[in-house]
Design an enzyme around this catalytic site. Structure first.
Site, PDB file in Angstrom:
ATOM      1  N   TYR A  57      36.982   1.375 -42.346  1.00 24.59           N
ATOM      2  CA  TYR A  57      37.885   2.298 -41.830  1.00 24.59           C
ATOM      3  C   TYR A  57      38.263   3.185 -42.896  1.00 24.59           C
ATOM      4  O   TYR A  57      38.651   2.754 -43.990  1.00 24.59           O
ATOM      5  CB  TYR A  57      39.148   1.312 -41.323  1.00 24.59           C
ATOM      6  CG  TYR A  57      39.059   1.360 -39.697  1.00 24.59           C
ATOM      7  CD1 TYR A  57      39.138   2.461 -39.142  1.00 24.59           C
ATOM      8  CD2 TYR A  57      39.284   0.252 -39.102  1.00 24.59           C
ATOM      9  CE1 TYR A  57      39.266   2.362 -37.793  1.00 24.59           C
ATOM     10  CE2 TYR A  57      39.311   0.081 -37.827  1.00 24.59           C
ATOM     11  CZ  TYR A  57      39.329   1.119 -37.051  1.00 24.59           C
ATOM     12  OH  TYR A  57      39.175   1.383 -35.528  1.00 24.59           O
ATOM     13  N   GLU A  59      40.720   6.229 -42.115  1.00 29.30           N
ATOM     14  CA  GLU A  59      41.544   7.089 -41.638  1.00 29.30           C
ATOM     15  C   GLU A  59      42.147   7.885 -42.902  1.00 29.30           C
ATOM     16  O   GLU A  59      42.637   7.614 -43.793  1.00 29.30           O
ATOM     17  CB  GLU A  59      42.928   6.342 -40.814  1.00 29.30           C
ATOM     18  CG  GLU A  59      42.539   6.549 -39.485  1.00 29.30           C
ATOM     19  CD  GLU A  59      42.814   5.087 -38.596  1.00 29.30           C
ATOM     20  OE1 GLU A  59      42.218   4.334 -39.475  1.00 29.30           O
ATOM     21  OE2 GLU A  59      43.282   5.034 -37.708  1.00 29.30           O
ATOM     22  N   ASP A 206      30.858  28.218 -30.763  1.00 31.15           N
ATOM     23  CA  ASP A 206      30.111  26.787 -30.408  1.00 31.15           C
ATOM     24  C   ASP A 206      28.712  26.788 -30.738  1.00 31.15           C
ATOM     25  O   ASP A 206      28.052  27.391 -29.829  1.00 31.15           O
ATOM     26  CB  ASP A 206      30.467  26.427 -28.727  1.00 31.15           C
ATOM     27  CG  ASP A 206      29.864  24.806 -29.008  1.00 31.15           C
ATOM     28  OD1 ASP A 206      29.002  24.493 -29.422  1.00 31.15           O
ATOM     29  OD2 ASP A 206      29.997  24.271 -27.898  1.00 31.15           O
ATOM     30  N   THR A 232      27.596  20.389 -32.500  1.00 32.66           N
ATOM     31  CA  THR A 232      27.205  18.899 -32.892  1.00 32.66           C
ATOM     32  C   THR A 232      26.192  18.784 -34.053  1.00 32.66           C
ATOM     33  O   THR A 232      25.632  19.955 -34.622  1.00 32.66           O
ATOM     34  CB  THR A 232      26.455  18.303 -31.517  1.00 32.66           C
ATOM     35  OG1 THR A 232      25.399  19.508 -31.205  1.00 32.66           O
ATOM     36  CG2 THR A 232      27.410  18.333 -30.535  1.00 32.66           C
ATOM     37  N   LYS A 235      21.230  18.146 -32.572  1.00 28.24           N
ATOM     38  CA  LYS A 235      20.371  18.997 -31.643  1.00 28.24           C
ATOM     39  C   LYS A 235      19.437  19.626 -32.804  1.00 28.24           C
ATOM     40  O   LYS A 235      18.685  18.771 -33.296  1.00 28.24           O
ATOM     41  CB  LYS A 235      21.141  19.913 -30.992  1.00 28.24           C
ATOM     42  CG  LYS A 235      22.157  19.219 -30.047  1.00 28.24           C
ATOM     43  CD  LYS A 235      22.823  20.110 -29.033  1.00 28.24           C
ATOM     44  CE  LYS A 235      23.634  19.568 -27.827  1.00 28.24           C
ATOM     45  NZ  LYS A 235      25.075  19.329 -28.205  1.00 28.24           N
ATOM     46  N   ARG A 241      23.868  11.647 -34.320  1.00 30.84           N
ATOM     47  CA  ARG A 241      24.976  11.976 -33.204  1.00 30.84           C
ATOM     48  C   ARG A 241      26.318  12.098 -33.593  1.00 30.84           C
ATOM     49  O   ARG A 241      26.920  11.270 -34.093  1.00 30.84           O
ATOM     50  CB  ARG A 241      24.966  11.044 -32.049  1.00 30.84           C
ATOM     51  CG  ARG A 241      23.620  10.960 -31.408  1.00 30.84           C
ATOM     52  CD  ARG A 241      23.909  10.240 -29.839  1.00 30.84           C
ATOM     53  NE  ARG A 241      24.059  11.372 -29.160  1.00 30.84           N
ATOM     54  CZ  ARG A 241      23.338  12.031 -28.319  1.00 30.84           C
ATOM     55  NH1 ARG A 241      22.046  11.720 -28.434  1.00 30.84           N
ATOM     56  NH2 ARG A 241      23.762  13.083 -27.379  1.00 30.84           N
TER      57      ARG A 241
HETATM   58  N1  DSN Z   1      24.708  17.827 -23.448  1.00 27.42           N
HETATM   59  C1  DSN Z   1      24.393  18.999 -24.246  1.00 27.42           C
HETATM   60  C2  DSN Z   1      23.261  19.649 -23.696  1.00 27.42           C
HETATM   61  O1  DSN Z   1      22.429  19.043 -23.084  1.00 27.42           O
HETATM   62  O2  DSN Z   1      23.177  21.155 -23.606  1.00 27.42           O
HETATM   63  C3  DSN Z   1      25.554  19.836 -24.582  1.00 27.42           C
HETATM   64  O3  DSN Z   1      26.666  18.957 -24.797  1.00 27.42           O
END
Ligand code: DSN
Length: 424
Positions: A57, A59, A206, A232, A235, A241
């Site tokens: 942990y 925090e 984003d 994120t 990707k 993740r």
């Molecule tokens: N779930 C993602 C996508 O497939 O575009 C976006 O968060």
């Protein structure tokens, strides 16, 4: 079967789960992953993400924690922060968001003070390729802020900046979001910044889908133009993740406070470590080549799909994804995606702009090349993939034909091993 992350303990303790993970490994090895938001984390990222850091942990932030025992967690988080700042040229980075959705909410909360009279945010609508957390009504983001949505041009299916400016002038938002989940063209962040300035709003971005392309120089960066950027990490960036926020220094404190203690508790240190590795991997010539190849592969795929009679939205792509209308081949997006899945081509059905079909059975399919490019797929491979996609949609009622395509896909995947998914 060899496993990338050792599973001997798991197999002994929980053979059912171990078996399911082994089957998923096998599925990932044998099928062509065309979902544009997915990728393969490297073996190094998987090792860091599966480490003892999950036991801790932390925090707070480095050197300002609410728990003792941070001798190694602090430098790990600092490593991730410094690598993120260096890779993206950002003043400040927060690597604690659990994923993209909480990162977006934290960004809005940080930049719109609680007592502000203006809680208006203008973002891309879901049907035109925006994300749920860009204020779509089923998302909690819409409960705390007052959203309006811009779309794309009815003819070109691209952003119409005159229309966006007119809408922004009328709506007078505090924030404008630039970012998408199903927009195949370059996002002109400079143009969005001009509009934001003109109406007295802050620009936020984003970049979840394109973070790896930005890191690799294959898409313009939002960082110079936006007050804050959410992303994120799993990707195109090819990390674990998770989520991340970058911002200008004047918003650093507000961003940090919004993430913790505003919205989250303890950071997921194992994920932070995996992210540190991914950021290190992304700051290499190999990764820059990878990012450009992702785009080249997507452009080839778009060309083949178009020549096969599918209607490619906007007529092509500038990034990692291709959105296409499956109706010219007589199938809805769902029918097409199901047939493709049976043929070993994993994608998702998706609405297309101005879709007349319902979201659960829309007219389109969204495909992307980040994962296949991680496997080393070439332009020539993409020609095959495009042909197989069209063949499988045409043969959607013919189980034998789909099985034949699946076997051809499997042959290609066997010679293009995925990083993080071992060949056997
Ligand atoms: N779930 C993602 C996508 O497939 O575009 C976006 O968060």
């Amino acid at each position: 079967m060899s496993h990338l992350v050792p599973t001997s303990h798991l197999a002994a303790v929980d053979p059912i789960l171990a078996g399911l993970i082994a089957q998923e490994e096998e599925r990932q090895a044998q099928t062509a992953k065309l979902i544009p938001s997915e990728n393969y984390a490297s073996a190094a990222v998987l090792e860091a993400s599966g480490s003892v850091l999950t036991n801790k942990y932390s925090e707070g932030y480095p050197h300002k924690r609410y728990y003792e025992g941070q001798q190694f967690v602090d430098p790990i988080e600092e490593l991730a922060i410094n690598r993120a700042k260096a890779l993206f040229g950002a003043d400040h980075a927060n690597v604690q968001p659990y994923s993209g959705s909480p990162a977006n909410l934290a960004m809005y909360c940080a930049l719109i003070p609680r007592d502000s009279d203006n809680k208006r945010i203008l973002g891309l609508g879901l049907p035109a390729g925006g994300h749920l957390t860009h204020g779509w009504k089923v998302s909690m983001t819409s409960r705390f802020f007052d959203f309006a949505h811009y779309g794309v041009d009815p003819q070109s299916h691209r952003f119409n900046f005159d229309a966006i400016l007119a809408q922004a002038r009328e709506f007078k938002p505090a924030l404008i979001i630039a970012g998408a989940t199903a927009y195949p063209r370059t996002i002109d962040f400079a143009k969005f910044a001009e509009i934001a300035e003109e109406v007295g709003a802050l620009l936020v971005a984003d970049m979840a889908h394109i973070a790896g392309l930005v890191a690799g120089g294959a898409h313009p960066s939002p960082v110079p133009y936006a007050a804050a950027v959410a992303t994120t990490t799993h990707k195109t960036l090819r990390g674990p993740r998770g989520g991340m926020l970058l911002c200008k220094s004047q918003y650093a404190q507000a961003i940090d406070k919004a993430v913790f203690p505003g919205l989250q508790g303890g950071p997921h240190n194992h994920t932070t470590a995996g992210l540190a590795v991914a950021l290190h991997e992304a700051n290499t010539e190999d990764f820059r080549r990878y990012a450009h190849q992702v785009v080249a592969n997507a452009q080839m795929l778009a060309e083949v799909l178009q020549s096969e009679g599918l209607q490619v939205i906007t007529g092509g792509t500038d990034n990692h994804l291709v959105l296409f209308n499956t109706m010219p081949l007589g199938a809805t997006g769902k029918q097409a995606a199901k047939a493709m899945d049976l043929a070993g081509l994993e994608a998702n059905f998706n609405s297309i702009p101005f879709d007349t079909q319902p979201p659960m059975n829309p007219s389109g399919v969204r495909v992307g090349t980040p994962a296949l490019t991680s496997r080393g797929c070439s332009l020539d491979d993409m020609r095959h993939i495009g042909n197989w996609i069209a063949r499988s949609i045409r043969a959607r009622e013919d189980g034998d034909a789909l099985a034949r395509i699946r076997s051809e896909v499997g042959d290609l995947m066997a010679i293009r091993p995925a990083p993080g998914v071992p060949l056997r």
